[in-house]
Scaffold this motif. Structure first.
Motif, short mmCIF file in Angstrom:
data_model
loop_
_atom_site.label_atom_id
_atom_site.label_comp_id
_atom_site.label_asym_id
_atom_site.label_seq_id
_atom_site.Cartn_x
_atom_site.Cartn_y
_atom_site.Cartn_z
N GLU A 28 36.12 -1.22 2.54
CA GLU A 28 36.26 0.23 2.47
C GLU A 28 35.67 0.75 1.18
O GLU A 28 35.73 0.07 0.15
CB GLU A 28 37.74 0.64 2.57
N LYS A 29 35.09 1.95 1.24
CA LYS A 29 34.59 2.59 0.03
C LYS A 29 34.67 4.09 0.20
O LYS A 29 34.74 4.61 1.32
CB LYS A 29 33.17 2.14 -0.30
N THR A 30 34.67 4.78 -0.92
CA THR A 30 34.71 6.24 -0.94
C THR A 30 33.35 6.75 -1.39
O THR A 30 32.78 6.26 -2.37
CB THR A 30 35.81 6.74 -1.89
N ILE A 31 32.84 7.74 -0.66
CA ILE A 31 31.55 8.34 -0.98
C ILE A 31 31.80 9.79 -1.34
O ILE A 31 32.33 10.57 -0.53
CB ILE A 31 30.59 8.27 0.23
N ASP A 32 31.46 10.16 -2.59
CA ASP A 32 31.56 11.56 -3.01
C ASP A 32 30.53 12.39 -2.25
O ASP A 32 29.37 11.98 -2.11
CB ASP A 32 31.31 11.69 -4.51
N CYS A 33 30.95 13.55 -1.74
CA CYS A 33 30.03 14.43 -1.02
C CYS A 33 30.62 15.83 -0.97
O CYS A 33 31.79 16.03 -1.24
CB CYS A 33 29.75 13.89 0.38
N LYS A 34 29.79 16.78 -0.61
CA LYS A 34 30.22 18.18 -0.50
C LYS A 34 30.37 18.62 0.95
O LYS A 34 30.77 19.73 1.22
CB LYS A 34 29.20 19.09 -1.19
N GLY A 35 30.02 17.75 1.89
CA GLY A 35 30.13 18.09 3.29
C GLY A 35 30.11 16.84 4.14
O GLY A 35 29.90 15.73 3.64
N TYR A 36 30.29 17.01 5.44
CA TYR A 36 30.36 15.88 6.36
C TYR A 36 29.68 16.27 7.66
O TYR A 36 29.96 17.33 8.23
CB TYR A 36 31.83 15.51 6.61
N PHE A 37 28.76 15.45 8.13
CA PHE A 37 28.08 15.66 9.39
C PHE A 37 28.06 14.34 10.13
O PHE A 37 27.65 13.32 9.58
CB PHE A 37 26.64 16.16 9.16
N ALA A 38 28.52 14.33 11.36
CA ALA A 38 28.59 13.09 12.14
C ALA A 38 27.54 13.10 13.24
O ALA A 38 27.38 14.09 13.95
CB ALA A 38 29.97 12.93 12.76
N ALA A 39 26.82 12.01 13.38
CA ALA A 39 25.93 11.81 14.52
C ALA A 39 26.71 11.00 15.53
O ALA A 39 27.10 9.86 15.26
CB ALA A 39 24.66 11.07 14.08
N LEU A 40 26.96 11.57 16.69
CA LEU A 40 27.86 10.96 17.65
C LEU A 40 27.17 10.08 18.69
O LEU A 40 27.83 9.46 19.49
CB LEU A 40 28.67 12.05 18.36
N GLY A 41 25.88 10.04 18.66
CA GLY A 41 25.17 9.23 19.63
C GLY A 41 23.97 9.97 20.18
O GLY A 41 23.86 11.18 20.04
N HIS A 42 23.11 9.23 20.79
CA HIS A 42 21.87 9.84 21.25
C HIS A 42 21.54 9.45 22.68
O HIS A 42 20.39 9.18 23.00
CB HIS A 42 20.72 9.47 20.32
N ASN A 43 22.52 9.42 23.53
CA ASN A 43 22.26 9.16 24.94
C ASN A 43 22.34 10.48 25.69
O ASN A 43 23.35 11.19 25.60
CB ASN A 43 23.30 8.18 25.52
N PRO A 44 21.29 10.84 26.42
CA PRO A 44 21.33 12.12 27.13
C PRO A 44 22.39 12.08 28.23
O PRO A 44 22.54 11.08 28.92
CB PRO A 44 19.93 12.23 27.72
N ASN A 45 23.13 13.16 28.37
CA ASN A 45 24.19 13.24 29.37
C ASN A 45 23.61 13.87 30.64
O ASN A 45 23.93 15.00 31.01
CB ASN A 45 25.35 14.07 28.83
N THR A 46 22.73 13.12 31.32
CA THR A 46 22.00 13.66 32.47
C THR A 46 22.25 12.89 33.76
O THR A 46 21.56 13.13 34.75
CB THR A 46 20.49 13.65 32.18
N LYS A 47 23.21 12.01 33.79
CA LYS A 47 23.46 11.21 35.00
C LYS A 47 23.74 12.09 36.21
O LYS A 47 23.39 11.74 37.33
CB LYS A 47 24.61 10.23 34.76
N VAL A 48 24.36 13.24 35.99
CA VAL A 48 24.67 14.15 37.09
C VAL A 48 23.40 14.63 37.80
O VAL A 48 23.44 15.00 38.97
CB VAL A 48 25.52 15.35 36.59
N PHE A 49 22.25 14.57 37.12
CA PHE A 49 20.99 15.03 37.69
C PHE A 49 20.11 13.89 38.21
O PHE A 49 18.99 14.13 38.63
CB PHE A 49 20.19 15.82 36.65
N GLN A 50 20.62 12.67 38.21
CA GLN A 50 19.82 11.50 38.56
C GLN A 50 19.10 11.61 39.89
O GLN A 50 17.95 11.24 40.01
CB GLN A 50 20.67 10.24 38.53
N ASN A 51 19.72 12.11 40.89
CA ASN A 51 19.11 12.19 42.23
C ASN A 51 18.77 13.62 42.61
O ASN A 51 18.71 13.96 43.79
CB ASN A 51 20.05 11.57 43.27
N SER A 52 18.51 14.45 41.62
CA SER A 52 18.24 15.87 41.87
C SER A 52 16.78 16.18 42.10
O SER A 52 16.44 17.29 42.50
CB SER A 52 18.73 16.68 40.67
N GLY A 53 15.92 15.22 41.79
CA GLY A 53 14.49 15.48 41.87
C GLY A 53 13.88 15.87 40.55
O GLY A 53 12.66 15.98 40.43
#
Length: 112
Positions: A28-53
């Motif tokens: 564990e470590k502490t990082i000094d910073c003035k803000g926080y931004f999280a990257a939650l992942g990069h998988n497109p949420n498009t499965k619902v359109f898979q068979n849409s054409g």
């Protein structure tokens, strides 16, 4: 910071630091910073359109025509995380949404 998770966001009314834990070695470590931004992942949420054409790439991003929001289906537009495989950021998704709204309005007005 790769292979780590946030244990705690520190600060009173503003962010002053984050405490993280490395998932590989438990350190564990502490990082000094003035803000926080999280990257939650990069998988497109498009499965619902898979068979849409809708034309998609091998990863699942909806393919667009050039620098527009037009898809291969007339009257169907895409923007943001489902179509942006390069930047994948909320701010660019907002801009793409505006572009898509303009493209849709032009389509509806017959000015495509």
């Amino acid at each position: 910071v790769w292979s780590s998770q946030i244990e705690e966001i520190l600060g009173d009314s503003d962010v002053s630091a984050v405490r993280i834990k490395n998932l590989l070695n438990g350190e564990e470590k502490t990082i000094d910073c003035k803000g926080y931004f999280a990257a939650l992942g990069h998988n497109p949420n498009t499965k619902v359109f898979q068979n849409s054409g809708l034309k998609m790439d091998e990863v699942g991003y909806i393919e667009l025509e050039g620098a527009s929001s037009l898809t291969n289906i007339a009257g169907v537009f895409a923007a943001g995380d489902c179509a942006d495989h390069v930047y994948r950021q909320a701010i660019t998704a907002a801009g793409m949404g505006a572009r898509s709204a303009i493209d849709a309005a032009r389509y509806l007005e017959g000015k495509e």
